[in-house]
Motif scaffolding. Structure first.
Motif, PDB file in Angstrom:
ATOM      1  N   ALA A 118      -7.668  -8.434  13.444  1.00 30.09           N
ATOM      2  CA  ALA A 118      -6.534  -7.349  12.893  1.00 30.09           C
ATOM      3  C   ALA A 118      -7.273  -6.292  13.064  1.00 30.09           C
ATOM      4  O   ALA A 118      -6.708  -4.975  13.233  1.00 30.09           O
ATOM      5  CB  ALA A 118      -6.266  -7.530  11.710  1.00 30.09           C
ATOM      6  N   TYR A 139      -6.803  -2.820   4.108  1.00 30.78           N
ATOM      7  CA  TYR A 139      -6.786  -4.191   4.734  1.00 30.78           C
ATOM      8  C   TYR A 139      -6.996  -5.241   3.852  1.00 30.78           C
ATOM      9  O   TYR A 139      -8.001  -5.319   3.239  1.00 30.78           O
ATOM     10  CB  TYR A 139      -7.163  -4.282   6.260  1.00 30.78           C
ATOM     11  N   LEU A 167      -1.037  -8.895  11.103  1.00 27.37           N
ATOM     12  CA  LEU A 167      -1.139 -10.345  11.965  1.00 27.37           C
ATOM     13  C   LEU A 167      -1.228 -11.102  10.879  1.00 27.37           C
ATOM     14  O   LEU A 167      -1.410 -10.994   9.818  1.00 27.37           O
ATOM     15  CB  LEU A 167      -2.569  -9.907  12.376  1.00 27.37           C
TER      16      LEU A 167
END
Lengths: 125, 222
Positions: free
Chosen positions: B31, B172, B200
């Motif tokens: 990612a 994230y 993702l």
């Protein structure tokens, strides 16, 4: 732990909310590890530093090269000589062993093998 | 393509004390790599923070994306073994990491209020009982045991994100389906005005893993 990281740590004992920064260095072992000079990064990190705390901390380990007042960062004329000196203090000076003491509540945080231990016992959080 | 960090310095004995990189870790790396251009050219981070760095694999990889010395990479872990291995992983891959042994971000706030440009968290997400979480027999269990819905540690971190992220900051977060990712996205949107997307996702055995990405709605996304 480099001085740049020390500049970001504060005491977090429950109820210890003022005068808890910077943590005072005590019985430290210092190691200089050279690293590439990156003036762009230094310019970027400068406004994020607590300058007075950095000066105070540096003096505790006999580094007297920092000016008491931070040069004006809004202008671009920070000279290479200043930045290189800052690079040495901030990014190449590693505190490998020692203690950090809260100036307010006297709590002691240990630094071992370059890693500060900020964990508290349950009754301190 | 950015190679996976070299982990040869970590022995099988070390992995008795620290979480061994697995599918979730590698999804996280993929990612970040997918977002590499965005991180380098638009975020241009100054300070990055990873919560629960484990081996340090993710922050080392982030350092490779950004270039060593271009940003301050701070890693925290509650496990002292992990904090020690994190530094070694950085060192063995020529990436300088700042490793701090602490719970989540204790000791860093409010000092780093609105200062973090890239925040990464691969949390303990496995669904367990609350007891498993709080009576963890081994330190390594803390790396994966997530309590009810696997959300108990995640839910402690969520309220801290808004205070940490800079104006341009991105967060994230790895989750699995059982963590109710849509609910997490709603919480972040309603409580903190953080936008999100699924950057993702991948199936690892029966586990549907995904990387969520959060940003402030004031940040114009490309």
């Amino acid at each position: 732990m480099r001085l740049v990281a020390h500049n970001m740590l504060q005491c977090h004992v429950k109820g210890c909310n003022s005068n808890n920064f910077p943590l005072q260095l005590s019985n430290v072992e210092i190691e200089i590890q050279e690293t590439d000079f990156n003036p762009m990064f230094l310019r970027n990190i400068l406004p994020k530093l607590e300058w007075n705390a950095l000066v105070k901390t540096a003096l505790q380990i006999n580094i007297t090269t920092l000016p008491n007042v931070l040069p004006d960062t809004s202008t671009d004329d920070l000279d290479d000589e200043f930045l290189k000196m800052l690079h040495r203090v901030l990014l190449e000076t590693h505190i490998q062993q020692g203690k950090m003491i809260c100036p307010n509540c006297n709590h002691v945080y240990a630094i071992k093998d370059g890693i500060p231990n900020m964990l508290l016992n349950e009754n301190e959080t | 393509m950015i190679p996976t960090p070299n982990l040869d310095h970590i022995s099988s004995r070390d992995y008795e004390h620290v979480y061994e990189p697995a599918e979730d870790t590698f999804l996280f790396l993929d990612a970040l790599e997918k977002d590499a251009e965005f991180l380098r050219n638009e975020i241009k981070p100054c300070i990055c923070l990873e919560i629960g760095s484990g081996t340090g694999c993710i922050s080392t990889f982030l350092g490779k994306i950004l270039g060593d010395g271009t940003a301050l990479l701070i890693c925290t872990d509650i496990n002292p073994y992990a904090s020690a291995i994190t530094i070694r992983t950085g060192y063995n891959n020529s990436i300088q990491l700042e490793s701090i042994n602490t719970n989540l971000v204790n000791g860093l706030l409010p000092r780093l209020y609105h200062s973090i440009d890239i925040l990464c968290f691969n949390p303990p997400y496995v669904v367990t009982t609350s007891d498993d979480l709080y009576s963890s027999r081994s330190i390594i269990e803390k790396a994966w045991a997530g309590g009810i819905d696997g959300r108990e540690v995640i839910d402690k971190m969520l309220p801290l994100v808004d205070g940490l992220l800079s104006d341009k900051g991105v967060f994230y977060l790895l989750l699995i389906n059982e963590n109710k990712p849509n609910e997490v996205r709603e919480i972040m949107k309603n409580n903190y005005h953080l936008q999100s997307e699924i950057l993702l996702s991948r199936l690892a055995g029966r586990e549907k893993q995904m990387i969520l990405k959060f940003w402030r709605d004031t940040l114009l996304k490309k």
